[in-house]
Design a protein around this motif. Structure first.
Motif, PDB file in Angstrom:
ATOM      1  N   GLY A 218       0.789  -1.078   0.041  1.00 24.39           N
ATOM      2  CA  GLY A 218      -0.119  -0.093   0.019  1.00 24.39           C
ATOM      3  C   GLY A 218       0.869   1.480  -0.086  1.00 24.39           C
ATOM      4  O   GLY A 218       0.398   2.486  -0.554  1.00 24.39           O
ATOM      5  N   TRP A 219       1.944   1.116   0.486  1.00 27.42           N
ATOM      6  CA  TRP A 219       2.828   2.400   0.729  1.00 27.42           C
ATOM      7  C   TRP A 219       3.776   2.252  -0.430  1.00 27.42           C
ATOM      8  O   TRP A 219       3.980   1.531  -1.019  1.00 27.42           O
ATOM      9  N   SER A 220       4.079   3.523  -1.173  1.00 26.42           N
ATOM     10  CA  SER A 220       4.839   3.940  -2.385  1.00 26.42           C
ATOM     11  C   SER A 220       6.088   3.302  -2.300  1.00 26.42           C
ATOM     12  O   SER A 220       6.891   2.982  -1.289  1.00 26.42           O
ATOM     13  N   THR A 221       6.777   3.051  -3.425  1.00 29.00           N
ATOM     14  CA  THR A 221       8.185   2.567  -3.573  1.00 29.00           C
ATOM     15  C   THR A 221       9.311   3.562  -2.853  1.00 29.00           C
ATOM     16  O   THR A 221       8.831   4.844  -2.844  1.00 29.00           O
ATOM     17  N   ARG A 222      10.027   2.930  -2.032  1.00 31.55           N
ATOM     18  CA  ARG A 222      11.056   3.855  -1.111  1.00 31.55           C
ATOM     19  C   ARG A 222      12.229   2.941  -0.752  1.00 31.55           C
ATOM     20  O   ARG A 222      12.260   2.034  -0.512  1.00 31.55           O
ATOM     21  N   TYR A 223      13.063   3.870  -0.091  1.00 30.17           N
ATOM     22  CA  TYR A 223      14.316   3.225   0.608  1.00 30.17           C
ATOM     23  C   TYR A 223      14.645   4.089   1.455  1.00 30.17           C
ATOM     24  O   TYR A 223      14.207   5.458   1.582  1.00 30.17           O
ATOM     25  N   GLY A 224      15.385   3.698   2.556  1.00 31.20           N
ATOM     26  CA  GLY A 224      15.991   4.773   3.721  1.00 31.20           C
ATOM     27  C   GLY A 224      14.668   4.795   4.605  1.00 31.20           C
ATOM     28  O   GLY A 224      14.907   6.034   5.151  1.00 31.20           O
ATOM     29  N   HIS A 225      13.871   3.934   4.517  1.00 35.10           N
ATOM     30  CA  HIS A 225      12.629   4.182   5.379  1.00 35.10           C
ATOM     31  C   HIS A 225      13.002   3.453   6.821  1.00 35.10           C
ATOM     32  O   HIS A 225      14.209   2.862   6.993  1.00 35.10           O
ATOM     33  N   SER A 226      12.022   3.354   7.728  1.00 30.10           N
ATOM     34  CA  SER A 226      12.118   2.188   8.902  1.00 30.10           C
ATOM     35  C   SER A 226      11.131   1.540   9.172  1.00 30.10           C
ATOM     36  O   SER A 226      10.074   2.011   8.610  1.00 30.10           O
ATOM     37  N   SER A 227      11.301   0.536   9.879  1.00 31.00           N
ATOM     38  CA  SER A 227      10.242  -0.444  10.210  1.00 31.00           C
ATOM     39  C   SER A 227      10.389  -1.299  11.594  1.00 31.00           C
ATOM     40  O   SER A 227      11.675  -1.330  11.983  1.00 31.00           O
ATOM     41  N   ILE A 228       9.313  -1.104  12.281  1.00 29.57           N
ATOM     42  CA  ILE A 228       9.373  -1.739  13.549  1.00 29.57           C
ATOM     43  C   ILE A 228       8.211  -2.756  13.781  1.00 29.57           C
ATOM     44  O   ILE A 228       7.325  -2.637  12.859  1.00 29.57           O
ATOM     45  N   VAL A 229       8.074  -3.509  14.782  1.00 24.96           N
ATOM     46  CA  VAL A 229       6.950  -4.374  15.247  1.00 24.96           C
ATOM     47  C   VAL A 229       6.398  -3.834  16.311  1.00 24.96           C
ATOM     48  O   VAL A 229       7.161  -3.530  17.453  1.00 24.96           O
ATOM     49  N   TYR A 230       5.242  -3.430  16.507  1.00 24.77           N
ATOM     50  CA  TYR A 230       4.657  -2.824  17.787  1.00 24.77           C
ATOM     51  C   TYR A 230       3.263  -3.309  17.458  1.00 24.77           C
ATOM     52  O   TYR A 230       2.375  -3.099  16.775  1.00 24.77           O
ATOM     53  N   ASN A 231       2.596  -3.505  18.838  1.00 24.04           N
ATOM     54  CA  ASN A 231       1.157  -3.853  19.096  1.00 24.04           C
ATOM     55  C   ASN A 231       0.763  -4.948  18.241  1.00 24.04           C
ATOM     56  O   ASN A 231      -0.238  -4.763  17.683  1.00 24.04           O
ATOM     57  N   ASN A 232       1.874  -6.005  18.058  1.00 25.47           N
ATOM     58  CA  ASN A 232       1.434  -7.064  17.140  1.00 25.47           C
ATOM     59  C   ASN A 232       1.180  -6.635  15.493  1.00 25.47           C
ATOM     60  O   ASN A 232       0.515  -7.365  14.890  1.00 25.47           O
ATOM     61  N   GLN A 233       1.658  -5.432  14.978  1.00 27.45           N
ATOM     62  CA  GLN A 233       1.643  -4.879  13.753  1.00 27.45           C
ATOM     63  C   GLN A 233       3.201  -4.583  13.397  1.00 27.45           C
ATOM     64  O   GLN A 233       3.809  -4.138  13.966  1.00 27.45           O
ATOM     65  N   MET A 234       3.333  -4.606  12.341  1.00 26.34           N
ATOM     66  CA  MET A 234       4.279  -4.210  11.450  1.00 26.34           C
ATOM     67  C   MET A 234       4.179  -2.663  10.984  1.00 26.34           C
ATOM     68  O   MET A 234       3.098  -2.443  10.357  1.00 26.34           O
ATOM     69  N   PHE A 235       4.986  -1.819  11.202  1.00 28.60           N
ATOM     70  CA  PHE A 235       4.879  -0.402  10.736  1.00 28.60           C
ATOM     71  C   PHE A 235       6.050  -0.133   9.760  1.00 28.60           C
ATOM     72  O   PHE A 235       7.284  -0.542  10.002  1.00 28.60           O
ATOM     73  N   VAL A 236       5.694   0.634   8.820  1.00 24.83           N
ATOM     74  CA  VAL A 236       6.826   1.325   7.722  1.00 24.83           C
ATOM     75  C   VAL A 236       6.611   2.629   7.875  1.00 24.83           C
ATOM     76  O   VAL A 236       5.433   3.510   8.045  1.00 24.83           O
ATOM     77  N   MET A 237       7.770   3.441   8.005  1.00 24.36           N
ATOM     78  CA  MET A 237       7.595   4.986   8.349  1.00 24.36           C
ATOM     79  C   MET A 237       8.624   5.799   7.484  1.00 24.36           C
ATOM     80  O   MET A 237       9.933   5.438   7.428  1.00 24.36           O
ATOM     81  N   GLY A 238       8.032   6.966   7.070  1.00 22.41           N
ATOM     82  CA  GLY A 238       9.106   7.687   6.107  1.00 22.41           C
ATOM     83  C   GLY A 238       9.919   7.104   5.117  1.00 22.41           C
ATOM     84  O   GLY A 238       9.400   5.980   4.579  1.00 22.41           O
ATOM     85  N   GLY A 239      10.931   7.744   4.681  1.00 23.33           N
ATOM     86  CA  GLY A 239      12.040   7.220   3.588  1.00 23.33           C
ATOM     87  C   GLY A 239      12.047   7.942   2.299  1.00 23.33           C
ATOM     88  O   GLY A 239      11.031   8.991   2.554  1.00 23.33           O
ATOM     89  N   LEU A 240      12.500   7.680   1.366  1.00 27.85           N
ATOM     90  CA  LEU A 240      12.694   8.572  -0.003  1.00 27.85           C
ATOM     91  C   LEU A 240      11.850   7.796  -0.964  1.00 27.85           C
ATOM     92  O   LEU A 240      12.139   6.801  -1.328  1.00 27.85           O
ATOM     93  N   SER A 241      10.794   8.396  -1.259  1.00 26.03           N
ATOM     94  CA  SER A 241      10.014   8.097  -2.699  1.00 26.03           C
ATOM     95  C   SER A 241      10.352   8.794  -3.672  1.00 26.03           C
ATOM     96  O   SER A 241      11.301   9.086  -4.056  1.00 26.03           O
TER      97      SER A 241
END
Length: 397
Positions: A218-241
């Motif tokens: 669902g999120w756009s193509t990117r690199y230099g983003h960050s990902s974590i697992v929190y509250n039983n979910q994966m999160f993708v945040m920021g980056g360069l698209s």
């Protein structure tokens, strides 16, 4: 009748309580002159909510804004685009770039005060912008950039001996990607491939066989983003698209992604780091459209973000590492420019840490006690205390 004019607001001392916030106090004074006690009481509840909320924000800032540097200088060279993980009750730093690509491994068991060289040249080739995670009681290192882009996967039980899991993972060559552990699987997400940015998601239960979860998340193509697992979910945040991003996405399975917020309060950025600590998600540092930054933001849901500090005690930087160890949040290294690499470690400790030292990657941490519950309980207690105190005064009169 409880809410009639028999209640003396002055005798209860609410006005004194609300002097914490002068604007609210002035509003209360106006209402007092109109003798609208019923509405005043309701307004008081709302005012108390506002005060409690403001105090919570101030407490969060106070708790998470004090950083301390280690007393000794690390033995490893100043570097960026390295990986930092916790394994076997030790902090590990692996690879990165200090002007040249690296494949050394270091560890520390005293909160970063002293570092031991585990191996100067690991089995995997020199590289940066790779990922490292802990899974199945082993450390894994995947992909990155050395003399070329990579898609190999290596594992180790100790950081010294490395075993090649696969020389060419199905997800193809890439760097500046992210990897996490979720639902008993390893995930690789996004990054920069052979010639383009990516938004694919892959999973594996052994590091050798990889399954394509989605070729276009669902999120756009990117690199230099960050990902974590929190509250039983994966999160993708920021980056360069197509430009720097400050969106936040979540998923329970890697296939279906939900937009938490399209433009978070923190500035659009990439080459930042994110981590879970004390039941909060944190976004730290990175490069925004104007410059490298050293701000810190926290959230309990991915949608609402609180600025912990706009300028941390450490210098502005990007491509840094972050880990949780010994009930503290650490940042490691990073760069101020393409030729200025940091050789430092900073830590911050919450006043109320509920998590113990983890022997797994920070990416595997999953919160089970949302802070909203604590805040909600605080509001309930505030209401009960206020009504109880008012009732006692009423009865005494």
């Amino acid at each position: 009748r409880f809410l009639d004019s028999r209640i003396s607001i002055q005798s209860i001392g609410i006005l004194e309580l609300l002097k914490i916030d002068m604007e609210i106090s002035e509003s209360i004074s106006l209402l007092l002159s109109m003798d609208l006690h019923y509405y005043l009481l309701h307004f008081t509840f709302i005012s108390l909510y506002i005060i409690v909320y403001k105090l919570i924000l101030k407490m969060i800032s106070a708790v998470y804004s004090n950083w301390t540097s280690t007393t000794s200088t690390p033995s490893w060279s100043g570097r960026s685009s390295h990986t930092s993980i916790v394994y076997d009750n030790k902090m590990f730093i692996m690879g990165g770039v200090d002007g040249t690509s690296l494949n050394d491994v270091w560890n520390s068991d005293d909160s970063g005060e002293t570092w031991n060289l585990v191996i100067a040249a690991a089995g995997w080739s020199s590289r940066f912008s790779h990922t490292s995670i802990v899974y199945d009681n082993k450390m894994f290192t995947m992909g990155g950039y050395g003399s070329n882009r990579l898609n190999d996967v290596w594992s180790s039980p100790d950081g010294a001996t490395w075993n090649l899991v696969t020389a060419a993972a199905a997800w193809g060559v890439r760097y500046f990607h992210t990897s996490v552990v979720h639902d008993n699987q390893m995930f690789v997400m996004g990054g920069f491939g052979s010639s383009t940015k990516l938004n694919d998601v892959w999973s594996s239960s052994d590091g050798s066989t990889w399954n394509l979860v989605t070729g276009s998340a669902g999120w756009s193509t990117r690199y230099g983003h960050s990902s974590i697992v929190y509250n039983n979910q994966m999160f993708v945040m920021g980056g360069l698209s197509s430009s720097r991003m400050n969106d936040v996405w979540s998923s329970t399975d890697g296939a279906t992604w939900n937009l938490c917020i399209a433009t978070a309060d923190w500035s659009a950025r990439y080459y930042h780091t994110s981590i879970v600590y004390n039941n909060h998600m944190f976004i730290i540092s990175g490069s925004d459209p104007s410059s490298r930054v050293n701000d810190v933001w926290s959230s309990v849901d991915g949608s609402t973000w609180v600025e912990v500090t706009g300028a941390a005690d450490w210098s502005v930087r990007q491509s840094l590492g972050s880990i949780v160890y010994d009930n503290k949040l650490f940042i490691t290294g990073g760069s101020a420019s393409s030729s200025a690499y940091f050789k430092d470690i900073w830590s911050m400790e919450s006043l109320s840490v509920s998590d113990s030292t983890s022997s797994t990657s920070v990416a595997t941490t999953e919160s089970t006690l949302p802070v909203q519950q604590s805040i909600g309980a605080g509001f309930m207690v505030t209401n009960i205390a206020f009504v109880g105190y008012a009732a006692l005064k009423y009865l005494n009169n």
